[in-house]
Design a protein around this motif. Sequence first.
Motif, PDB file in Angstrom:
ATOM      1  N   ILE A  54       0.837  -1.206   0.000  1.00 51.80           N
ATOM      2  CA  ILE A  54       0.000   0.000   0.000  1.00 51.80           C
ATOM      3  C   ILE A  54       0.870   1.253   0.000  1.00 51.80           C
ATOM      4  O   ILE A  54       0.600   2.226  -0.727  1.00 51.80           O
ATOM      5  CB  ILE A  54      -0.944  -0.001   1.220  1.00 51.80           C
ATOM      6  CG1 ILE A  54      -1.938  -1.173   1.132  1.00 51.80           C
ATOM      7  CG2 ILE A  54      -1.693   1.309   1.333  1.00 51.80           C
ATOM      8  CD1 ILE A  54      -2.915  -1.080  -0.002  1.00 51.80           C
ATOM      9  N   ALA A  55       1.955   1.233   0.797  1.00 47.76           N
ATOM     10  CA  ALA A  55       2.853   2.388   0.843  1.00 47.76           C
ATOM     11  C   ALA A  55       3.508   2.624  -0.518  1.00 47.76           C
ATOM     12  O   ALA A  55       3.684   3.772  -0.953  1.00 47.76           O
ATOM     13  CB  ALA A  55       3.912   2.177   1.916  1.00 47.76           C
ATOM     14  N   GLN A  56       3.862   1.541  -1.218  1.00 49.57           N
ATOM     15  CA  GLN A  56       4.440   1.708  -2.549  1.00 49.57           C
ATOM     16  C   GLN A  56       3.438   2.350  -3.502  1.00 49.57           C
ATOM     17  O   GLN A  56       3.793   3.220  -4.305  1.00 49.57           O
ATOM     18  CB  GLN A  56       4.889   0.346  -3.090  1.00 49.57           C
ATOM     19  CG  GLN A  56       6.104  -0.232  -2.376  1.00 49.57           C
ATOM     20  CD  GLN A  56       6.499  -1.585  -2.924  1.00 49.57           C
ATOM     21  OE1 GLN A  56       5.902  -2.080  -3.881  1.00 49.57           O
ATOM     22  NE2 GLN A  56       7.503  -2.205  -2.326  1.00 49.57           N
ATOM     23  N   MET A  57       2.185   1.933  -3.415  1.00 47.88           N
ATOM     24  CA  MET A  57       1.169   2.518  -4.279  1.00 47.88           C
ATOM     25  C   MET A  57       0.988   4.005  -3.991  1.00 47.88           C
ATOM     26  O   MET A  57       0.909   4.831  -4.907  1.00 47.88           O
ATOM     27  CB  MET A  57      -0.159   1.778  -4.087  1.00 47.88           C
ATOM     28  CG  MET A  57      -0.143   0.341  -4.575  1.00 47.88           C
ATOM     29  SD  MET A  57      -1.628  -0.569  -4.083  1.00 47.88           S
ATOM     30  CE  MET A  57      -2.906   0.447  -4.830  1.00 47.88           C
ATOM     31  N   ASP A  71       3.798   5.437 -13.596  1.00 46.85           N
ATOM     32  CA  ASP A  71       3.423   5.270 -12.184  1.00 46.85           C
ATOM     33  C   ASP A  71       2.040   4.632 -12.069  1.00 46.85           C
ATOM     34  O   ASP A  71       1.832   3.708 -11.271  1.00 46.85           O
ATOM     35  CB  ASP A  71       3.437   6.626 -11.472  1.00 46.85           C
ATOM     36  CG  ASP A  71       4.808   7.280 -11.516  1.00 46.85           C
ATOM     37  OD1 ASP A  71       5.807   6.536 -11.574  1.00 46.85           O
ATOM     38  OD2 ASP A  71       4.872   8.522 -11.509  1.00 46.85           O
ATOM     39  N   ILE A  72       1.083   5.119 -12.851  1.00 48.39           N
ATOM     40  CA  ILE A  72      -0.281   4.604 -12.777  1.00 48.39           C
ATOM     41  C   ILE A  72      -0.329   3.151 -13.234  1.00 48.39           C
ATOM     42  O   ILE A  72      -1.052   2.321 -12.674  1.00 48.39           O
ATOM     43  CB  ILE A  72      -1.219   5.484 -13.618  1.00 48.39           C
ATOM     44  CG1 ILE A  72      -1.284   6.890 -13.011  1.00 48.39           C
ATOM     45  CG2 ILE A  72      -2.601   4.884 -13.721  1.00 48.39           C
ATOM     46  CD1 ILE A  72      -2.051   7.882 -13.852  1.00 48.39           C
ATOM     47  N   GLU A  73       0.458   2.817 -14.253  1.00 44.83           N
ATOM     48  CA  GLU A  73       0.493   1.426 -14.723  1.00 44.83           C
ATOM     49  C   GLU A  73       0.999   0.492 -13.636  1.00 44.83           C
ATOM     50  O   GLU A  73       0.432  -0.586 -13.398  1.00 44.83           O
ATOM     51  CB  GLU A  73       1.388   1.346 -15.957  1.00 44.83           C
ATOM     52  CG  GLU A  73       1.487  -0.043 -16.550  1.00 44.83           C
ATOM     53  CD  GLU A  73       2.383  -0.096 -17.767  1.00 44.83           C
ATOM     54  OE1 GLU A  73       2.679  -1.206 -18.256  1.00 44.83           O
ATOM     55  OE2 GLU A  73       2.793   0.980 -18.237  1.00 44.83           O
ATOM     56  N   ARG A  74       2.039   0.887 -12.936  1.00 43.72           N
ATOM     57  CA  ARG A  74       2.592   0.049 -11.870  1.00 43.72           C
ATOM     58  C   ARG A  74       1.644  -0.044 -10.687  1.00 43.72           C
ATOM     59  O   ARG A  74       1.506  -1.118 -10.075  1.00 43.72           O
ATOM     60  CB  ARG A  74       3.950   0.614 -11.440  1.00 43.72           C
ATOM     61  CG  ARG A  74       5.003   0.496 -12.526  1.00 43.72           C
ATOM     62  CD  ARG A  74       6.212   1.359 -12.255  1.00 43.72           C
ATOM     63  NE  ARG A  74       6.919   0.960 -11.043  1.00 43.72           N
ATOM     64  CZ  ARG A  74       7.967   1.613 -10.557  1.00 43.72           C
ATOM     65  NH1 ARG A  74       8.403   2.717 -11.178  1.00 43.72           N
ATOM     66  NH2 ARG A  74       8.572   1.190  -9.476  1.00 43.72           N
ATOM     67  N   VAL A  75       0.986   1.054 -10.355  1.00 39.82           N
ATOM     68  CA  VAL A  75       0.029   1.028  -9.236  1.00 39.82           C
ATOM     69  C   VAL A  75      -1.121   0.075  -9.566  1.00 39.82           C
ATOM     70  O   VAL A  75      -1.544  -0.727  -8.713  1.00 39.82           O
ATOM     71  CB  VAL A  75      -0.484   2.453  -8.947  1.00 39.82           C
ATOM     72  CG1 VAL A  75      -1.692   2.407  -8.035  1.00 39.82           C
ATOM     73  CG2 VAL A  75       0.625   3.285  -8.317  1.00 39.82           C
ATOM     74  N   ARG A 121      -4.053  -5.026  -8.683  1.00 41.56           N
ATOM     75  CA  ARG A 121      -4.690  -6.232  -9.244  1.00 41.56           C
ATOM     76  C   ARG A 121      -4.007  -7.493  -8.737  1.00 41.56           C
ATOM     77  O   ARG A 121      -4.659  -8.508  -8.485  1.00 41.56           O
ATOM     78  CB  ARG A 121      -4.662  -6.179 -10.767  1.00 41.56           C
ATOM     79  CG  ARG A 121      -5.416  -7.305 -11.441  1.00 41.56           C
ATOM     80  CD  ARG A 121      -5.675  -7.024 -12.888  1.00 41.56           C
ATOM     81  NE  ARG A 121      -6.625  -5.935 -13.067  1.00 41.56           N
ATOM     82  CZ  ARG A 121      -7.947  -6.068 -13.036  1.00 41.56           C
ATOM     83  NH1 ARG A 121      -8.488  -7.270 -12.820  1.00 41.56           N
ATOM     84  NH2 ARG A 121      -8.736  -5.036 -13.217  1.00 41.56           N
ATOM     85  N   THR A 122      -2.696  -7.457  -8.578  1.00 41.08           N
ATOM     86  CA  THR A 122      -1.990  -8.619  -8.030  1.00 41.08           C
ATOM     87  C   THR A 122      -2.410  -8.875  -6.593  1.00 41.08           C
ATOM     88  O   THR A 122      -2.584 -10.031  -6.176  1.00 41.08           O
ATOM     89  CB  THR A 122      -0.473  -8.404  -8.115  1.00 41.08           C
ATOM     90  OG1 THR A 122      -0.109  -8.190  -9.480  1.00 41.08           O
ATOM     91  CG2 THR A 122       0.278  -9.607  -7.588  1.00 41.08           C
TER      92      THR A 122
END
Length: 619
Positions: free
Chosen positions: A474-477, A501-505, A510-511
């Motif tokens: 969550i902190a990474q997001m 950034d949005i793609e990785r979040v 989803r994972t």
Amino acid sequence: MSSRNQSYVVYLLLFVAIIAMVMYSFNQRSTTSEVSINQLAEDIKNQRVTKIEEDDNRLKITYKDLSEALSTKEPSATLVEQLLNLGVTQEQLHPERIKIIIKPPSAWVGVLTALGYILPFLILIGAFFFIFRQAQGSNNAAMSFGKSRARMFTGDHPTVTFADVAGVEEAKEELKEVVEFLREPQKFIQLGARIPKGVLLVGPPGTGKTLLAKAVSGEAGVPFFSISGSEFVEMFVGVGASRVRDLFDQAKRHSPCIVFVDEIDAVGRQRGAGLGGSHDEREQTLNQMLVEMDGFDTDTNIIIMAATNRPDILDPALLRPGRFDRRVVLDRPDVRGREAILKVHVKGKPLEPNVDLSVLARATPGFVGADLENLVNEAAILAARRNKKSISQAEFEEAIERVIAGPERKSRLISDEEKRIIAYHEAGHAVVMNALPDHDPVQKVTIIARGMAGGYTIALPTEDRTIIPRKKLIAQMVGLLGGRAAEEIVFDDITSGAGNDIERVTQIARTMVTRLGMSREMGPMVYGQKEELIFLGREISEQRDYSEAVAEQIDAEVRRLVNEAYQQARQILIEYRDKLDAVAQRLLEVETISREEFERIFPPPVPKRSGVPAMAANN
């Protein structure tokens, strides 16, 4: 050009030269008039001839007016006899009136005559010989088509030993038994022990699987056969199986030895999944490999080693006991392993006293052996480019950034407004990451473009971890969304800079929902089974084992996680707006801020916790 082609060119030029000489001689003869022997006799009677040259029945006549003519005498009689028979008197042939020169017969006459008969036969024989050689070469190529293409390295002068492999101590311990068996097989055989026939090296790309196999061969001092799995498979069915048989025959002749098959997943995929059925070339090759591995005796002293980074797709028959019955895992090295790998790669390179490999090891979480080798090489290139005699810590630190983000793009021209947006974007990442107690500490913030990024923020963990808590994800997001939130707060607008950034979040969210069971709404379940489409390269399809209603719930849960993370990033930036402005202003002044300078501007609100592999947010 090959030597054979060169000889063909020489022969062609020689043939052209001969033709040219013949044509020249023919032209020379054709320009001179031809007279009969009777006419020659009449000209002598009329005292018009001054000189006659005889050359093998050919006569060259020179007249008083300096003109020339050619004639031919009968070979059965001499020139004087024929002239006397035609009415010429001895007085008319007196040397004071006519100069008669008779040349001796040439030694080449007989040779040329013989060549006239022999040369056609020689040309015909040469043509047949050339065609035969071509056919023989084709037959040899066809006969060697099913031969193994494995490269054999003798163990007399090993170039790689266990001393050259670092960061995989557990794997080296596993393989020391293999080395000991190859050195002293009787020690195991007399106790009834059977060494594993096959050793499968499993690990991500770049962890040193091939290097470790060569080290086993170097330590044991035995021949080492190396071949890639893709070299078995050809267009024609049966060729791969033939090459497998030939490879194992060679190995038995050079026993004890090691056979290393790199990227065995190219030929060892699970059977029954292709479109070709049982007659598929790849399956035929795999079947032959399975049979050959079963054919080893306990005293054969042949070790089969194979490497793959995809053990999940290998055929179960290949992994059963008796074939590849030992699996050695080479994982990404920890901080001590990375330091040991760096020590191996800096051997022979001049380093300045300020180089601290332990600091570099802590700054490269997630790096494998190949990455660290590339890191040392990039640092050496940078030092050489700067005309230095040794490599300093600065080159190593810049090399880390080159490996992670790419080279600097100093020539890129951007407007002041775009530069200000990038500065606030990166400052947003840094401030949000620093305010979250579960995020890794910020190591560097810069607005200098590297690779495809206009700027980037690097946060590195304080120690290596193998599991990731939900709070840290969550902190990474939240940290990744700090850049977009800063743009909206400061400029009341958003840009395309947050696309990555949005793609990785979205991928993290989803994972968490579908793979890790970290959603309270969806529960601890896995949704969807991933399947690889073999004939479509790396394309992955997902087999949905849930209904449309569940799919809607998954989408809603992913959207909720992303929106909550974005709102949390906005709240942090609103709370620390003064720190955001201070960091952005400093970036506009100096372009790059280190960890120490960043923490002077914005001290961490709470103590940081341990982290996981590096996250770099870029614009």
